[in-house]
Design a protein around this motif. Structure first.
Motif, PDB file in Angstrom:
ATOM      1  N   VAL A 191      -2.757  -4.617 -11.272  1.00  0.00           N
ATOM      2  CA  VAL A 191      -1.948  -3.959 -11.870  1.00  0.00           C
ATOM      3  C   VAL A 191      -1.853  -5.210 -13.190  1.00  0.00           C
ATOM      4  O   VAL A 191      -1.763  -5.846 -12.497  1.00  0.00           O
ATOM      5  CB  VAL A 191      -1.196  -2.956 -11.943  1.00  0.00           C
ATOM      6  CG1 VAL A 191      -0.417  -2.467 -13.169  1.00  0.00           C
ATOM      7  CG2 VAL A 191      -1.069  -2.111 -10.531  1.00  0.00           C
ATOM      8  N   ARG A 192      -2.772  -4.925 -14.494  1.00  0.00           N
ATOM      9  CA  ARG A 192      -1.943  -5.402 -15.226  1.00  0.00           C
ATOM     10  C   ARG A 192      -0.955  -6.298 -15.651  1.00  0.00           C
ATOM     11  O   ARG A 192       0.016  -5.155 -15.286  1.00  0.00           O
ATOM     12  CB  ARG A 192      -2.825  -4.488 -17.170  1.00  0.00           C
ATOM     13  CG  ARG A 192      -3.846  -5.008 -16.602  1.00  0.00           C
ATOM     14  CD  ARG A 192      -4.252  -4.582 -18.121  1.00  0.00           C
ATOM     15  NE  ARG A 192      -6.084  -4.453 -17.871  1.00  0.00           N
ATOM     16  CZ  ARG A 192      -6.759  -3.418 -19.154  1.00  0.00           C
ATOM     17  NH1 ARG A 192      -6.004  -3.656 -20.185  1.00  0.00           N
ATOM     18  NH2 ARG A 192      -7.728  -3.340 -19.262  1.00  0.00           N
ATOM     19  N   ASP A 193      -0.222  -7.513 -15.960  1.00  0.00           N
ATOM     20  CA  ASP A 193       0.680  -7.514 -16.499  1.00  0.00           C
ATOM     21  C   ASP A 193       0.921  -6.629 -17.843  1.00  0.00           C
ATOM     22  O   ASP A 193       0.605  -7.004 -18.679  1.00  0.00           O
ATOM     23  CB  ASP A 193       0.701  -9.001 -16.898  1.00  0.00           C
ATOM     24  CG  ASP A 193       0.254  -9.883 -15.566  1.00  0.00           C
ATOM     25  OD1 ASP A 193       0.677  -9.755 -14.288  1.00  0.00           O
ATOM     26  OD2 ASP A 193       0.388 -11.608 -15.670  1.00  0.00           O
ATOM     27  N   GLY A 194       2.566  -6.270 -17.765  1.00  0.00           N
ATOM     28  CA  GLY A 194       3.036  -5.487 -18.571  1.00  0.00           C
ATOM     29  C   GLY A 194       3.132  -3.793 -18.893  1.00  0.00           C
ATOM     30  O   GLY A 194       3.480  -3.841 -19.448  1.00  0.00           O
ATOM     31  N   SER A 195       2.392  -3.790 -17.328  1.00  0.00           N
ATOM     32  CA  SER A 195       2.356  -2.142 -17.588  1.00  0.00           C
ATOM     33  C   SER A 195       2.985  -1.025 -17.387  1.00  0.00           C
ATOM     34  O   SER A 195       3.464  -2.375 -16.064  1.00  0.00           O
ATOM     35  CB  SER A 195       0.906  -2.278 -16.466  1.00  0.00           C
ATOM     36  OG  SER A 195      -0.257  -2.993 -17.032  1.00  0.00           O
ATOM     37  N   GLY A 196       3.579  -0.599 -17.666  1.00  0.00           N
ATOM     38  CA  GLY A 196       4.692   0.260 -17.695  1.00  0.00           C
ATOM     39  C   GLY A 196       4.351   1.082 -16.300  1.00  0.00           C
ATOM     40  O   GLY A 196       3.296   1.720 -16.294  1.00  0.00           O
ATOM     41  N   PHE A 197       5.448   1.325 -15.202  1.00  0.00           N
ATOM     42  CA  PHE A 197       5.789   2.012 -14.735  1.00  0.00           C
ATOM     43  C   PHE A 197       6.266   3.135 -13.846  1.00  0.00           C
ATOM     44  O   PHE A 197       7.443   2.544 -14.260  1.00  0.00           O
ATOM     45  CB  PHE A 197       4.228   1.512 -12.811  1.00  0.00           C
ATOM     46  CG  PHE A 197       4.950   0.875 -12.579  1.00  0.00           C
ATOM     47  CD1 PHE A 197       5.849   0.881 -11.318  1.00  0.00           C
ATOM     48  CD2 PHE A 197       5.384  -0.471 -13.152  1.00  0.00           C
ATOM     49  CE1 PHE A 197       6.655   0.363 -10.613  1.00  0.00           C
ATOM     50  CE2 PHE A 197       5.939  -0.829 -12.305  1.00  0.00           C
ATOM     51  CZ  PHE A 197       6.628  -1.150 -11.372  1.00  0.00           C
ATOM     52  N   TYR A 198       6.248   3.562 -13.182  1.00  0.00           N
ATOM     53  CA  TYR A 198       7.647   4.155 -12.369  1.00  0.00           C
ATOM     54  C   TYR A 198       6.795   4.922 -10.894  1.00  0.00           C
ATOM     55  O   TYR A 198       5.120   5.910 -10.691  1.00  0.00           O
ATOM     56  CB  TYR A 198       8.230   5.643 -13.131  1.00  0.00           C
ATOM     57  CG  TYR A 198       7.623   6.401 -12.913  1.00  0.00           C
ATOM     58  CD1 TYR A 198       7.961   7.825 -11.731  1.00  0.00           C
ATOM     59  CD2 TYR A 198       6.934   6.803 -14.284  1.00  0.00           C
ATOM     60  CE1 TYR A 198       7.719   9.132 -11.923  1.00  0.00           C
ATOM     61  CE2 TYR A 198       6.326   8.758 -14.395  1.00  0.00           C
ATOM     62  CZ  TYR A 198       6.396   9.495 -13.318  1.00  0.00           C
ATOM     63  OH  TYR A 198       6.196  10.740 -13.291  1.00  0.00           O
ATOM     64  N   ILE A 199       7.684   4.859  -9.752  1.00  0.00           N
ATOM     65  CA  ILE A 199       7.131   5.351  -8.630  1.00  0.00           C
ATOM     66  C   ILE A 199       7.550   6.558  -8.076  1.00  0.00           C
ATOM     67  O   ILE A 199       8.981   6.471  -8.513  1.00  0.00           O
ATOM     68  CB  ILE A 199       7.228   4.032  -7.360  1.00  0.00           C
ATOM     69  CG1 ILE A 199       7.267   2.560  -7.399  1.00  0.00           C
ATOM     70  CG2 ILE A 199       6.850   4.312  -5.940  1.00  0.00           C
ATOM     71  CD1 ILE A 199       6.029   2.354  -7.406  1.00  0.00           C
ATOM     72  N   GLN A 200       6.572   7.556  -7.563  1.00  0.00           N
ATOM     73  CA  GLN A 200       7.385   9.042  -6.769  1.00  0.00           C
ATOM     74  C   GLN A 200       6.882   8.587  -5.575  1.00  0.00           C
ATOM     75  O   GLN A 200       6.499   7.929  -4.485  1.00  0.00           O
ATOM     76  CB  GLN A 200       6.471  10.154  -7.666  1.00  0.00           C
ATOM     77  CG  GLN A 200       6.473  10.904  -8.027  1.00  0.00           C
ATOM     78  CD  GLN A 200       5.455  11.583  -9.126  1.00  0.00           C
ATOM     79  OE1 GLN A 200       4.633  12.078  -7.802  1.00  0.00           O
ATOM     80  NE2 GLN A 200       5.491  12.131 -10.241  1.00  0.00           N
ATOM     81  N   PHE A 201       7.958   9.512  -4.991  1.00  0.00           N
ATOM     82  CA  PHE A 201       8.372   9.414  -3.475  1.00  0.00           C
ATOM     83  C   PHE A 201       8.019  11.006  -3.025  1.00  0.00           C
ATOM     84  O   PHE A 201       9.048  11.428  -3.247  1.00  0.00           O
ATOM     85  CB  PHE A 201       9.715   9.215  -2.745  1.00  0.00           C
ATOM     86  CG  PHE A 201       9.602   6.984  -3.274  1.00  0.00           C
ATOM     87  CD1 PHE A 201       9.772   6.253  -2.091  1.00  0.00           C
ATOM     88  CD2 PHE A 201      10.279   7.132  -4.469  1.00  0.00           C
ATOM     89  CE1 PHE A 201       9.491   5.151  -2.794  1.00  0.00           C
ATOM     90  CE2 PHE A 201      10.669   5.655  -5.129  1.00  0.00           C
ATOM     91  CZ  PHE A 201      10.136   4.909  -4.303  1.00  0.00           C
ATOM     92  N   ALA A 234       0.830   4.121 -19.598  1.00  0.00           N
ATOM     93  CA  ALA A 234      -0.568   3.802 -20.665  1.00  0.00           C
ATOM     94  C   ALA A 234      -1.193   4.881 -20.801  1.00  0.00           C
ATOM     95  O   ALA A 234      -2.350   5.779 -21.384  1.00  0.00           O
ATOM     96  CB  ALA A 234      -0.836   2.306 -20.322  1.00  0.00           C
ATOM     97  N   THR A 235      -1.564   5.802 -18.880  1.00  0.00           N
ATOM     98  CA  THR A 235      -2.457   6.488 -18.914  1.00  0.00           C
ATOM     99  C   THR A 235      -1.346   7.944 -18.771  1.00  0.00           C
ATOM    100  O   THR A 235      -3.247   8.915 -18.791  1.00  0.00           O
ATOM    101  CB  THR A 235      -3.530   6.480 -17.641  1.00  0.00           C
ATOM    102  OG1 THR A 235      -2.536   6.412 -16.584  1.00  0.00           O
ATOM    103  CG2 THR A 235      -3.857   5.046 -17.957  1.00  0.00           C
TER     104      THR A 235
END
Length: 140
Positions: free
Chosen positions: A118-128, A96-97
Motif C-alpha cells: 500500500v502506498r504511503d498516505g493512502s486513506g483506508f478503513y478496515i471492515q470486520f 482513492a478507489t
C-alpha cells in the motif's frame, strides 16, 4: 634453502587463511539480508497501535476507524497488518478507489495482512465481517 621450505608452508597457510576470511566475509554479507527484513518488520510492528472497532448494525459490518473517518498509511509499513484478539474475516477499503479488497481471515493472536504493498498516505478503513466489535493491534 632451508628458509625457502619454511616460507612455502607459511605462504600456503597465509593463502588458506585469506581464502577462509573471504568466505566468512561473503557469508556475513549474505546473512545481513534476512536481518534487514527482520528489522523492517520490527519497525513496522513496533509502531502498532491498539484498536477497538465500531460495532456494525443490521447488515452493516463492524469497522475501524469510526464512521466517516479514514486512517492513512505511513512509511513505517509497506502493508496494513492486524493482530486481532478473536479470529475474524477482514477486508480493507480504500478512499482513492472507493472499493474494498477481498475478505481475508485474521487469526487470533497472529499478525495478518489486511492489505499488501500500500502506498504511503493512502486513506483506508478496515471492515470486520459481522456486527461484533473487534479489538487488537494494527500497524500500517
Amino acid at each position: 634453502m632451508r628458509i625457502r621450505t619454511r616460507i612455502a608452508p607459511l605462504t600456503l597457510t597465509a593463502a588458506l587463511l585469506a581464502g577462509a576470511a573471504a568466505t566468512v566475509t561473503t557469508a556475513s554479507a549474505g546473512a545481513a539480508e534476512p536481518q534487514q527484513s527482520v528489522s523492517i518488520q520490527a519497525d513496522c510492528y513496533g509502531s502498532a497501535k491498539n484498536y477497538t472497532s465500531a460495532p456494525g448494525s443490521g447488515s452493516s459490518n463492524a469497522h475501524w476507524p469510526g464512521t466517516g473517518t479514514w486512517a492513512y498509511t505511513t512509511a513505517n509499513c509497506a502493508d496494513i497488518n492486524l493482530k486481532v484478539n478473536a479470529t475474524r474475516e477482514v477486508r480493507t477499503c480504500f478512499k482513492a478507489t472507493g472499493s474494498c479488497n477481498s475478505w481475508r481471515t485474521a487469526r487470533a493472536g497472529q499478525w495478518a495482512l489486511a492489505a499488501t504493498d500500500v502506498r504511503d498516505g493512502s486513506g483506508f478503513y478496515i471492515q470486520f465481517r459481522g456486527t461484533a466489535r473487534s479489538t487488537g493491534l494494527i500497524a500500517y
